[in-house]
Design a protein around this motif. Structure first.
Motif, PDB file in Angstrom:
ATOM      1  N   TYR A 174       0.843  -1.192   0.000  1.00  0.00           N
ATOM      2  CA  TYR A 174       0.000   0.000   0.000  1.00  0.00           C
ATOM      3  C   TYR A 174       0.883   1.248   0.000  1.00  0.00           C
ATOM      4  O   TYR A 174       1.789   1.370   0.832  1.00  0.00           O
ATOM      5  CB  TYR A 174      -0.892   0.022   1.242  1.00  0.00           C
ATOM      6  CG  TYR A 174      -1.540  -1.309   1.560  1.00  0.00           C
ATOM      7  CD1 TYR A 174      -2.661  -1.753   0.866  1.00  0.00           C
ATOM      8  CD2 TYR A 174      -1.006  -2.139   2.557  1.00  0.00           C
ATOM      9  CE1 TYR A 174      -3.247  -2.975   1.160  1.00  0.00           C
ATOM     10  CE2 TYR A 174      -1.590  -3.360   2.851  1.00  0.00           C
ATOM     11  CZ  TYR A 174      -2.705  -3.780   2.152  1.00  0.00           C
ATOM     12  OH  TYR A 174      -3.276  -4.994   2.438  1.00  0.00           O
ATOM     13  N   ILE A 175       0.624   2.161  -0.911  1.00  0.00           N
ATOM     14  CA  ILE A 175       1.362   3.420  -0.958  1.00  0.00           C
ATOM     15  C   ILE A 175       0.377   4.580  -0.857  1.00  0.00           C
ATOM     16  O   ILE A 175      -0.581   4.657  -1.636  1.00  0.00           O
ATOM     17  CB  ILE A 175       2.176   3.550  -2.261  1.00  0.00           C
ATOM     18  CG1 ILE A 175       3.208   2.416  -2.363  1.00  0.00           C
ATOM     19  CG2 ILE A 175       2.887   4.904  -2.304  1.00  0.00           C
ATOM     20  CD1 ILE A 175       4.046   2.469  -3.628  1.00  0.00           C
ATOM     21  N   VAL A 176       0.607   5.446   0.107  1.00  0.00           N
ATOM     22  CA  VAL A 176      -0.215   6.651   0.256  1.00  0.00           C
ATOM     23  C   VAL A 176       0.420   7.724  -0.618  1.00  0.00           C
ATOM     24  O   VAL A 176       1.526   8.195  -0.348  1.00  0.00           O
ATOM     25  CB  VAL A 176      -0.287   7.108   1.722  1.00  0.00           C
ATOM     26  CG1 VAL A 176      -1.152   8.360   1.839  1.00  0.00           C
ATOM     27  CG2 VAL A 176      -0.844   5.988   2.596  1.00  0.00           C
ATOM     28  N   ARG A 177      -0.273   8.077  -1.685  1.00  0.00           N
ATOM     29  CA  ARG A 177       0.290   9.040  -2.647  1.00  0.00           C
ATOM     30  C   ARG A 177       0.629  10.375  -1.994  1.00  0.00           C
ATOM     31  O   ARG A 177       1.635  10.996  -2.309  1.00  0.00           O
ATOM     32  CB  ARG A 177      -0.710   9.304  -3.776  1.00  0.00           C
ATOM     33  CG  ARG A 177      -0.835   8.194  -4.781  1.00  0.00           C
ATOM     34  CD  ARG A 177      -1.697   8.671  -5.932  1.00  0.00           C
ATOM     35  NE  ARG A 177      -2.200   7.565  -6.729  1.00  0.00           N
ATOM     36  CZ  ARG A 177      -3.087   7.709  -7.684  1.00  0.00           C
ATOM     37  NH1 ARG A 177      -3.583   8.916  -7.963  1.00  0.00           N
ATOM     38  NH2 ARG A 177      -3.503   6.657  -8.374  1.00  0.00           N
ATOM     39  N   ASP A 178      -0.228  10.811  -1.092  1.00  0.00           N
ATOM     40  CA  ASP A 178      -0.100  12.150  -0.519  1.00  0.00           C
ATOM     41  C   ASP A 178       1.193  12.313   0.275  1.00  0.00           C
ATOM     42  O   ASP A 178       1.744  13.405   0.357  1.00  0.00           O
ATOM     43  CB  ASP A 178      -1.296  12.444   0.396  1.00  0.00           C
ATOM     44  CG  ASP A 178      -2.608  12.036  -0.240  1.00  0.00           C
ATOM     45  OD1 ASP A 178      -3.381  12.919  -0.607  1.00  0.00           O
ATOM     46  OD2 ASP A 178      -2.841  10.815  -0.378  1.00  0.00           O
ATOM     47  N   SER A 179       1.677  11.240   0.882  1.00  0.00           N
ATOM     48  CA  SER A 179       2.847  11.321   1.756  1.00  0.00           C
ATOM     49  C   SER A 179       4.023  10.495   1.255  1.00  0.00           C
ATOM     50  O   SER A 179       5.148  10.665   1.744  1.00  0.00           O
ATOM     51  CB  SER A 179       2.476  10.841   3.163  1.00  0.00           C
ATOM     52  OG  SER A 179       2.109   9.458   3.114  1.00  0.00           O
ATOM     53  N   GLY A 180       3.759   9.561   0.330  1.00  0.00           N
ATOM     54  CA  GLY A 180       4.810   8.677  -0.138  1.00  0.00           C
ATOM     55  C   GLY A 180       5.116   7.545   0.825  1.00  0.00           C
ATOM     56  O   GLY A 180       6.048   6.758   0.597  1.00  0.00           O
TER      57      GLY A 180
END
Length: 199
Positions: A174-180
């Motif tokens: 899982y990668i959170v785009r907003d924070s990397g």
């Protein structure tokens, strides 16, 4: 709104064990999920991993114990030696990609049904009839099994390239785009939950 890129393989045991917890977490925090099925075996090859067939017996024995423990802990039925594993992940992945593009159905449910098919239902998720049934049950046109082949193949290949570039090396990832921020494994979902709460 936070955005989560979810990389997985449709025969991944740990993606199966994630169940619907990702969706619950995303709903809790108002986050959006983009489902990115990919060829896990090629991902291993590209990022220094080892395909299950080539792993040392001690690693595979431990894997079996760990899967059994997690299955019991989560209350999720699991056949550690499924009838159709390994399986060609491409057809089911193409169907997921086509369904995401078409919209109108339960995409999360479709993803989980393929994973459940491998690990709990003893079904061949590469079989056209199985794919059509699962598309229909999730509220999608079963004809996507055919009409989505071209776009599915293109996106499936692109997902692998994007995964390697983004630092993905296993599944579920899982990668959170907003924070990397990156989270590998269904046992890291609690950390994902905490991270989204901090955004």
């Amino acid at each position: 709104m936070a955005h989560i890129d979810y990389y997985f393989g449709t025969q991944s045991p740990y993606s199966y064990l994630a169940g619907d917890r990702l969706e619950q977490i995303a709903s809790k925090h108002g986050a959006q999920i983009t489902y990115k099925p990919l060829d896990l075996l090629q991902l291993f090859d590209r990022t220094g991993g080892v395909r299950p067939a080539n792993r040392h017996p001690s690693r595979m024995e431990y894997r079996g114990q760990e899967l059994a423990r997690w299955s019991q802990h989560l209350g999720m039925p699991m056949n550690l030696k499924p009838a159709f594993w390994p399986v060609n992940m491409a057809p089911s992945s193409y169907a997921i990609i086509a369904a995401a593009k078409a919209g109108g159905g339960d995409l999360a449910g479709l993803v989980q049904s393929f994973l459940r098919g491998v690990w709990a239902e003893e079904t061949d998720i590469a079989d056209d009839g199985v794919i059509r049934d699962k598309l229909s049950a999730a509220g999608f046109d079963p004809e996507l099994a055919n009409s989505g082949l071209f776009i599915g193949a293109q996106v499936y290949e692109r997902n692998l390239e994007e995964a390697v570039e983004a630092g993905v090396f296993g599944a579920p990832f899982y990668i959170v785009r907003d924070s990397g921020q990156r989270f590998w494994g269904q046992d890291r979902l609690e950390f994902l939950d905490r991270h989204l709460a901090s955004l």
